[in-house]
Write an enzyme that holds these catalytic residues in place. Structure first.
Site, PDB file in Angstrom:
ATOM      1  N   HIS A 432       1.684  -0.972   6.280  1.00 10.36           N
ATOM      2  CA  HIS A 432       1.959  -2.073   7.009  1.00 10.36           C
ATOM      3  C   HIS A 432       2.056  -3.834   6.559  1.00 10.36           C
ATOM      4  CE1 HIS A 432      -1.881  -4.862   7.303  1.00 10.36           C
ATOM      5  NE2 HIS A 432      -2.710  -3.507   7.661  1.00 10.36           N
ATOM      6  N   CYS A 451      -6.787   0.542   6.135  1.00  8.25           N
ATOM      7  CA  CYS A 451      -5.786   0.383   5.980  1.00  8.25           C
ATOM      8  C   CYS A 451      -5.225   0.067   5.087  1.00  8.25           C
ATOM      9  CB  CYS A 451      -4.236  -0.138   7.761  1.00  8.25           C
ATOM     10  SG  CYS A 451      -4.882   0.479   8.927  1.00  8.25           S
TER      11      CYS A 451
END
Length: 540
Positions: A432, A451
């Site tokens: 992301h 992440c």
């Protein structure tokens, strides 16, 4: 020759006599279709392989015909022993296969039952080696909980049957990973063994830091190590001149360091690492490649190397896009796991659904102290409604009983930035954007909750969309400009591989090294060493 199953050899006490007895045994041993089910050889094989279903089944299906112990089987024996003798160069536990013990057992054959036991021992060693060299000698999940890669282990019965009907030498050569990087790492391992055995890299650098313009003994030490490692041609200079600075920069680029040409503390620490340490990284990388053997990377795939802090798109073996990344911090369950999956879609203007672990560990204690804390986040009930914080007594809840979710609506300040890339998985890991751009300027970029944050998320999106639209930039911005959360499917899912290589070859064959940020490679080498892997410095 008719197969009677009653071959006998004379017992000779001397070593020469044992060799002659072996020759007689091999010459007179059952040939062709195999021994009868009632022969001493067949009975011996059945007994020796009784606890190993695959081996036992293999010999039953071939009516107990030998695979290793007749004169006609000499090419198979030669191929196996040649492989076992090179096991150490693969970073494998050579002691596990006990080539010397097998040779002794063969030389000691006196009876058909002796031959049967040797037959099964050879099959057992062959399967152990074939499994290890093709798919790894260790179990990754037992080494580190973050290595959740699924290993494709070869079927032992299929392996034995395929070997029996193949060219032995060619079959054994084809067992290791075919990836060119594996052969490059293997060569690097041999070079490092020689360097370690000979002490070719010379003494460590004693200075804490060296800058261009410096001179003296420490510069000579720096110069000599750079020469020995191939970054600098032969030189007699005692000065940190332009040639030394250029060599330092080349070293820094190969080791994930800021290429400023200054031998600061981090650079000297890496230059001072012994060839034995680098060899351990290479051996760990080879084991990781064996774990991935059989995994279809995909003609187009995404390759995220965690200790390298990069994410790449690879098309037909060539990197077509690359960006820096931030990965999970080196704490507990925040370390990014290693696995492969399929990227299916991207979400533009995403809502951040705060993971439960972060909600109860980080935000619940804040809300218990001050209900108005983290005001940029919404507290949402099970019906999806934003709750009035003033009407909730957060102190009454524990991490187990907290009934709400926490979400952050789409915005420029959203923790996920303006786009996330999804490959749905049980670990809740994805790639992301991020509003925290300054972290990409750091050398070691382990700051997330697990992440992967991308330095160029928009360009990454354009590169993915280019496979399905003539105007990827326009397509992306059309959704972005709405400010509304939108999912955009990829026409063809793209394989994603989250990997961890602290040693990896460049296209030109030079090995790049990275720091072991999670200590996983050290743990892998410890496990390999416990299994019997040795550095093999005597080979140098």
């Amino acid at each position: 020759m008719r197969n009677t199953g009653r071959t006998r050899t004379k017992v000779l006490p001397t070593r020469a006599g044992a060799a002659l007895a072996l020759m007689l045994a091999l010459a007179l041993a059952p040939q062709g279709a195999g021994a009868t089910a009632f022969s001493p050889f067949a009975q011996g094989v059945a007994e020796a392989a009784g606890a190993e279903a695959a081996i036992a089944a293999f010999y039953r299906t071939r009516n107990y015909a030998p695979l290793w112990t007749t004169a006609a089987d000499a090419p198979r024996r030669a191929a196996l022993f040649a492989a076992l003798d090179r096991a150490q160069s693969h970073g494998l536990p050579a002691a596990r296969y006990d080539a010397a013990g097998l040779r002794t057992q063969i030389a000691a054959i006196r009876t058909e039952r002796d031959r049967a036991r040797a037959e099964v021992a050879l099959s057992r060693a062959f399967l152990a080696y074939a499994t290890d060299v093709a798919s790894g000698a260790t179990e990754p999940r037992k080494i580190d909980a973050g290595i959740v890669r699924e290993i494709i282990r070869p079927d032992p019965a299929v392996t034995l049957a395929a070997f029996a009907s193949s060219d032995p030498a060619a079959f054994v050569r084809a067992l290791p990973p075919a990836a060119p990087e594996y052969a490059q790492l293997m060569k690097a391992g041999l070079d490092l063994r020689r360097a370690a055995a000979s002490g070719a890299w010379g003494p460590r650098i004693t200075a804490e830091s060296l800058k261009p313009g410096a001179s003296g003994e420490a510069v000579v030490q720096l110069r000599d190590r750079l020469v020995a490692m191939g970054y600098l041609g032969r030189s007699a200079t005692q000065d940190f001149d332009a040639s030394v600075q250029k060599a330092v920069q080349a070293f820094q680029l190969d080791h994930g360091l800021t290429p400023d040409g200054i031998a600061g503390a981090a650079t000297i620490e890496e230059i001072n690492r012994a060839p034995e340490e680098r060899l351990q990284s290479v051996i760990a990388a080879m084991e990781r490649l064996r774990w991935m053997n059989g995994v279809e990377l995909g003609e187009r795939h995404i390759w995220v190397n965690l200790p390298d802090f990069t994410a790449r798109i690879v098309d037909h073996g060539k990197v077509t896009f690359e960006t820096v990344s931030v990965v999970g911090m080196n704490q507990g369950d925040r370390r990014t796991p290693e696995f492969s999956d399929q990227m299916e879609y991207m979400v533009i203007n995403p809502t951040w659904h705060v993971p439960r672990s972060i909600t109860v560990k980080e935000y619940l204690p804040m809300l218990q102290k001050n209900p108005n804390a983290v005001g940029h986040l919404n507290v949402v009930d099970r019906s999806g409604r934003v709750v009035n914080r003033g009407a909730v007594n957060f102190a009454q809840y524990s991490a187990r009983t907290f009934p709400f979710e926490i979400k952050q609506p789409p915005s420029n300040s959203n923790a996920l930035g303006l786009v996330k890339f999804m490959f749905p998985n049980q670990y809740n890991i994805y790639l992301h954007d991020t509003p925290s751009k300054s972290l990409f300027e750091k050398e070691i970029r382990a700051f997330s909750h697990g992440c992967i944050r991308l330095g160029k998320p928009f360009d990454f999106a354009y590169a993915l969309l280019a496979a399905q639209t003539d105007d990827p930039v326009g397509e992306f911005k059309r959704h972005l400009n709405t400010g509304v959360e939108t999912s955009v499917s990829l026409a063809e899912p793209v394989p994603v591989h989250l990997v961890y290589y602290t040693a990896w070859p460049t296209p030109k064959g030079r090995i790049e090294f990275r720091r072991d940020i999670y200590g996983r490679d050290a743990a892998i080498f410890d496990a390999l060493e416990a299994a019997g892997v040795a550095l093999g410095l005597e080979e140098g």
